[in-house]
Design a protein around this motif. Structure first.
Motif: not given
Length: 702
Positions: A617-622, A663-667
């Motif tokens: 998930l962290a990679q998806a955000l970047t 990750l909080r806001a996206m999730l």
């Protein structure tokens, strides 16, 4: 400049007070006069004046009743009916006394009025007088009084049945802003007065009926008493005593029954008319003689009847011809009026005044922010006059919402809706339906929390607020349902719980600019420099509204406005995006957010993310300028979260997911739509003094 008018007003004030005092004495004076007539002997001249006054009073009452626009314009009529009846009866007593005492002296013994009614109206024939008197009494008693009493009874019943609907309409108009509080209070008073008026008329009509019966009995007693007094005390022959006393009694009865008949007619006019902006005379003439076809057909029938041999030709032909001519005149007037209207319609649109064709702002209907529409069987729950239980609950909901969420929600605009089911209700937000349900007054809703020992007989349904299985049961099953493990609530609680759930769920949509401005004004009282420095110099009201709405969407109260504004003031020089500012505000409110879901100081039993899933998930955000989740990854994340949330709730823990701050806001945005009960917190929002234990893992072995 102001001295002369004030002096003039002061000089006129004693006259006004004197006039008011005289009017206030009218009732006591009338009662004293009535009692005096019953007790004291009256001379014939005074008796003539009082009989004339009685006739004038009855005519005045009839004329007033015919010129009133609606029944409440003559609200004193029931009392007038009572006093006029007492006046006639006291006159009967006074005239009976003088007839029996002086009747042997001749027909003028009781005054000129009684003599005129006894001789002139019936030709001095006591047999004719008796027949006329009985006919008048039958007309008064059997026709007019009985009919008016029945109409008053039915009108009183229907008026009482219609009161809840009228009160609802008044409350709806006031909530919609069509009328103010003073106008609503006045209309409620008129509705109550209308019900009291018809109720009083139902009882007052009994006075007139009793007066008619009393008139007949008084006539019989007077005749018998006159015969006894004339023959036994004054030595008159039976024939002379019968003639004298019977004519005097008939005159006395007629002079009392004719005003009684007029008063009864006035009562019939009052209760039988339909309230419009026209008096009864205008109604009759405008509706009876408005159709020329009716007049011409009626005239033709009268003319044909007048042509029949041995019929009174003059009367039939005169009236028939007059009706035909009147019909022709009315038809010509109607044609001229229609022609003029057609010419107006034919005028080109360019010549018509713009104000007659263009729409105005008065045509725009504002949408209620919050609305509650109920079926007719639920009206008692929201009826202000019957102290509806749901009204109290709604007030409590708004107060609780203001205390827990942090701002005052809009009022509920309540109205009845005949298109709904009788027991149905509908909740709207800005004109759009956000919730529906059913409620059954007099029954109880037994909600199955998941662990009940036995089923219950009743109508199965679903709890409208949380979707739990439930059943509507009768009152006698309430204790049994509680023993079985059901949660039992009444109908008003069902609706109130649903309303509270909907209001809290849509709190962000209820926060408008007006509410934000009110919050700033309240914060200014305690922290004036903070508000003046921040709004609107560093952040606009629109941006502040968006930040507060973001907090409300995730279930974060905005009661601590000082902390919220201080966090915004600290970071607004470096951050301008509303979502990023929301994130830093959440960090400032971290202690309150954690306390909301985990009261006290105990350990936090939360859900967490598997390390591998968290890295993905962290990679998806970047990746890329618009980061997002692949469909496969999104489906896996949603499925795993649902399983972990089910396990979490089965253990009795709060459905809270703890993740990294990045990750909080996206999730939270991704999971909010499918799992609204799940709350996503970040590790940075949890105070250092609280211990954390991950009891369910998403993406790994739970």
């Amino acid at each position: 400049m102001s001295t002369p008018p004030r002096a003039g007003f002061l000089s006129r004030r004693p006259d006004v007070l004197q006039s008011a005092n005289l009017r206030a004495l009218a009732g006591p004076i009338l009662i004293c006069m009535i009692l005096g007539m019953m007790i004291l002997p009256l001379p014939p001249f005074l008796l003539d004046l009082l009989f004339t006054f009685n006739i004038a009073l009855s005519v005045m009452v009839l004329l007033v009743s015919m010129y009133t626009m609606k029944p409440l314009d003559f609200a004193a009529f029931p009392s007038v009916l009572l006093f006029s009846t007492l006046l006639r009866l006291s006159l009967n007593v006074a005239s009976t006394r003088i007839v029996l005492l002086e009747g042997h002296t001749g027909p003028a013994a009781a005054g000129k009025v009684i003599e005129a009614f006894g001789h002139f109206l019936v030709g001095g024939n006591f047999a004719v007088g008796i027949v006329v008197f009985v006919i008048l009494m039958v007309i008064n008693f059997m026709v007019i009084t009985k009919g008016a009493g029945r109409i008053a009874e039915v009108s009183a019943r229907f008026t009482l049945d219609a009161m809840p609907g009228k009160q609802m309409a008044i409350d709806a108009d006031m909530n919609a802003g069509l009328i103010n509080e003073d106008q609503a209070r006045k209309r409620r008073t008129e509705v109550a007065q209308e019900a009291e008026f018809y109720g009083s008329m139902d009882g007052a009509s009994k006075f007139v009926r009793g007066d008619a019966v009393a008139g007949l009995l008084i006539m019989v007693i007077n005749i018998l008493g006159g015969l006894i007094v004339g023959v036994a005390q004054h030595g008159m022959s039976f024939a002379d005593a019968g003639t004298n006393y019977t004519l005097l009694t008939i005159g006395d009865g007629l002079v009392a029954q004719i005003p009684s008949l007029v008063i009864s007619t006035a009562a019939g006019v009052i209760v039988s008319r339909v309230a419009t902006n026209e008096d009864i005379g205008t109604q009759l003439t405008s509706q009876l003689f408005s159709n020329p076809r009716v007049l011409m057909i009626t005239g033709s029938i009268l003319v044909l009847m007048g042509l029949i041999p041995d019929m009174p030709h003059f009367a039939f032909l005169l009236l028939g011809g007059g009706a035909i001519q009147l019909g022709r005149v009315i038809r010509k007037r109607t044609e001229k009026r229609n022609t003029a209207a057609a010419l107006v319609d034919a005028v080109p649109a360019a010549l018509v005044a713009p104000e007659n064709t263009e729409a105005t702002w008065d045509d725009v209907t504002m949408i209620d922010t919050l609305g509650l529409e109920v079926g007719y069987r639920l009206i008692p729950l929201v009826d202000r006059n019957s102290d509806g239980e749901l009204l109290k609950r709604i007030k409590s909901i708004r107060k609780k919402f203001a205390q827990e969420i942090g701002f005052l929600p809009p009022v509920f605009h309540i109205r009845d809706n005949l298109e709904l089911r009788p027991n149905g209700y509908r909740v709207t937000l800005k004109g759009v339906e956000i919730g529906v349900g059913d409620a059954y007054p007099g029954q109880w809703l037994a909600i199955n929390p998941g662990q009940v020992s036995a089923p219950l007989p009743g109508a199965p349904t679903t709890d409208p607020a949380f979707g739990l299985p439930a059943v509507w049961i009768d009152t006698n099953l309430r204790e049994q349902a509680q023993v079985y493990g059901y949660t039992v609530v009444d109908s008003s609680t069902v609706v109130a719980t649903h309303l509270n759930h909907l209001v809290v769920t849509h709190a962000s949509e209820l926060l408008g600019r007006q509410e934000v401005q009110a919050l700033l004004e309240r914060t200014t009282k305690s922290s004036p420099s903070l508000v003046e420095e921040l709004v609107p110099k560093q952040v606009s009201i629109t941006a502040l509204q968006k930040i507060l709405q973001n907090l409300l969407e995730e279930g974060v109260p905005i009661r601590d406005m000082r902390t919220i504004l201080e966090a915004i003031a600290e970071h607004t020089p470096k951050i301008s995006d509303a979502h990023d500012l929301t994130a830093v505000v959440r960090l400032a409110l971290g202690r309150a957010i954690t306390q909301q879901w985990f009261p006290g100081s105990g350990e936090l039993q939360v859900m967490g993310l598997d390390t591998n899933l968290e890295r993905v998930l962290a990679q998806a955000l970047t990746t890329g300028p618009n980061p997002g989740l692949e469909p496969g990854l999104a489906n896996t994340l949603l499925t795993e979260t649902q399983r972990a949330m089910t396990r979490q709730q089965n253990l009795g823990f709060a459905p809270v997911l703890l993740v990294q701050h990045a990750l909080r806001a996206m999730l939270a945005r991704f999971l909010r739509r499918s799992l609204p009960q799940l709350k996503v917190l970040s590790y940075a929002e949890v105070p250092d003094t609280r211990n954390i234990k991950v009891v369910n893992l998403i993406g790994g072995q739970g």
